[in-house]
Design an enzyme around this catalytic site. Structure first.
Site, PDB file in Angstrom:
ATOM      1  CB  CYS A 148      45.453  70.470  42.409  1.00 55.63           C
ATOM      2  SG  CYS A 148      46.167  70.290  44.044  1.00 55.63           S
ATOM      3  CD  GLU A 149      40.359  71.828  47.916  1.00 61.24           C
ATOM      4  OE1 GLU A 149      39.384  72.377  47.377  1.00 61.24           O
ATOM      5  OE2 GLU A 149      40.306  71.236  48.996  1.00 61.24           O
ATOM      6  CG  HIS A 150      45.731  70.156  48.282  1.00 61.76           C
ATOM      7  ND1 HIS A 150      45.511  68.825  48.024  1.00 61.76           N
ATOM      8  CD2 HIS A 150      44.817  70.519  49.204  1.00 61.76           C
ATOM      9  CE1 HIS A 150      44.509  68.407  48.765  1.00 61.76           C
ATOM     10  NE2 HIS A 150      44.071  69.408  49.485  1.00 61.76           N
ATOM     11  CG  HIS A 151      50.098  71.513  44.948  1.00 62.86           C
ATOM     12  ND1 HIS A 151      49.474  70.307  45.202  1.00 62.86           N
ATOM     13  CD2 HIS A 151      51.154  71.574  45.778  1.00 62.86           C
ATOM     14  CE1 HIS A 151      50.140  69.667  46.145  1.00 62.86           C
ATOM     15  NE2 HIS A 151      51.164  70.404  46.512  1.00 62.86           N
ATOM     16  CD  GLN A 189      41.102  61.699  40.565  1.00 66.15           C
ATOM     17  OE1 GLN A 189      42.259  62.096  40.482  1.00 66.15           O
ATOM     18  NE2 GLN A 189      40.728  60.504  40.131  1.00 66.15           N
ATOM     19  CG  HIS A 217      46.220  64.813  40.600  1.00 67.91           C
ATOM     20  ND1 HIS A 217      45.473  65.416  41.578  1.00 67.91           N
ATOM     21  CD2 HIS A 217      45.493  63.763  40.158  1.00 67.91           C
ATOM     22  CE1 HIS A 217      44.338  64.755  41.733  1.00 67.91           C
ATOM     23  NE2 HIS A 217      44.331  63.743  40.889  1.00 67.91           N
ATOM     24  CB  CYS A 219      50.462  69.026  42.281  1.00 63.11           C
ATOM     25  SG  CYS A 219      49.012  68.008  42.555  1.00 63.11           S
TER      26      CYS A 219
END
Ligand SMILES: [Zn+2]
Length: 257
Positions: A148-151, A189, A217, A219
C-alpha cells in the site's frame, strides 16, 4: 548507475502518477466494490471507449526502472533511514536483535518493490503468438503481493484475468508475470487493476479484457477499521467486457466457479 537516469526517474514518476492520483478513493472505506460495477473507476478512466486513456498508455510505454546497481547504491541510505525509524519508535538501535535490522529491512523493502526493476515489454517479448482462437481465456487465482503506497504495509490477494483474443494470444504464464511486475511496487489496488488490464490491451489488442482483484489490505486489517475478513474487490473491464453484459457475466461466473 548512469547519473543521467536520475532526473528521468522523477519526471516519469510524475507522469505515471498524474493520471492515477484520482484513483485512490475507496481504499479505506472497507466497502466492497462488486466486480459488476465496472463504473467503480474514476471518471478520468471512463472515456466510454475501450481504449485506455493516453496518459495510462504512456505510463506503460515509459515505465520507470530501477537497476540492481541502483539498489546497491541506495542500500546504505535506506538502512540509515530505517535506523532513524527505529529510534523514532523509541527503540534502542544497539540492542542485539536490532543490530542488523536496518539492513534487513532495507533489503526486504527493495524486494517488495522489485517490480520497478522490470519492464512489461521485456516480459512480452517472444510470448505473443498468432492464434485463431476466439474463445475467452481465463487465468484465475493468481497470487498477488503488493505494498500500500499510503501506509507501506502489505496488500495481498488474488487476481483473476480474462480476455477475448483477437488473433493474438499471450503465453499463459506471462499473465502472472504482468501481475508480479505491477504488484511489486507501491500501489493502490484500483491502479494495479487498471495497469494489468491496460498492459494486456496494449500487448494483444484483444476484443476485450477483464481484471478482478480481491485483496486484503493490512492497513485496514491491523489498524483503522480492524476488520479481519474485509476484502476489497476492484475490477477493470475493457472492450466487450465493458460493453456486453453477457460476456462480462460469463467472465464473472467462470472466475467464481
Ligand atoms: Zn493503506
Amino acid at each position: 548507475m548512469d547519473p543521467s537516469k536520475r532526473p528521468q526517474y522523477a519526471s516519469n514518476d510524475k507522469k505515471g502518477n498524474g493520471d492515477n492520483s484520482s484513483v485512490m478513493n475507496g481504499h479505506f472505506e472497507g466497502s466492497v466494490k462488486r466486480p459488476v460495477s465496472a463504473t467503480s473507476q474514476p471518471p478520468c478512466a471512463e472515456s466510454g471507449s475501450q481504449r485506455p486513456s493516453s496518459a495510462v498508455v504512456e505510463s506503460w510505454r515509459e515505465e520507470r526502472t530501477r537497476s540492481v546497481e541502483d539498489n546497491e547504491m541506495s542500500l546504505p541510505s535506506l538502512a540509515a533511514a530505517y535506523t532513524t525509524i527505529l529510534r523514532g519508535l523509541g527503540e534502542d538501535t544497539q540492542r542485539q536483535g536490532l543490530l542488523k535490522t536496518p539492513w534487513r529491512a532495507a533489503t526486504a523493502m527493495q524486494f517488495f518493490t522489485k517490480g520497478y526493476q522490470e519492464k512489461i515489454v521485456d516480459v512480452l517479448n517472444d510470448a505473443i503468438f498468432d492464434e485463431d482462437h476466439d474463445e475467452m481465456v481465463i487465468v484465475k487465482d493468481i497470487d498477488m503481493f503488493s505494498m500500500c503506497e499510503h501506509h507501506l504495509v502489505p496488500i495481498f490477494g488474488k487476481v483473476h484475468i480474462g480476455y477475448l483474443p483477437n488473433k493474438r494470444v499471450l503465453g499463459l504464464s506471462k499473465l502472472a508475470r504482468i501481475v508480479e511486475i505491477y504488484s511489486r511496487r507501491l500501489q493502490v489496488q484500483e491502479r494495479l487493476t487498471k495497469q494489468i488490464a491496460v498492459a494486456i490491451t496494449e500487448a494483444l489488442h484483444p476484443t476485450g479484457v477483464g481484471v478482478v482483484i480481491e485483496a486484503t489490505h493490512m492497513c485496514m486489517v491491523m489498524r483503522g477499521v480492524q476488520k479481519m475478513n474485509s476484502k476489497t474487490v476492484t475490477s477493470t473491464m475493457l472492450g466487450v467486457f465493458r460493453e456486453d453484459p453477457k460476456t462480462r457475466d460469463e467472465f464473472l461466473t467462470l472466475i467464481r466457479s
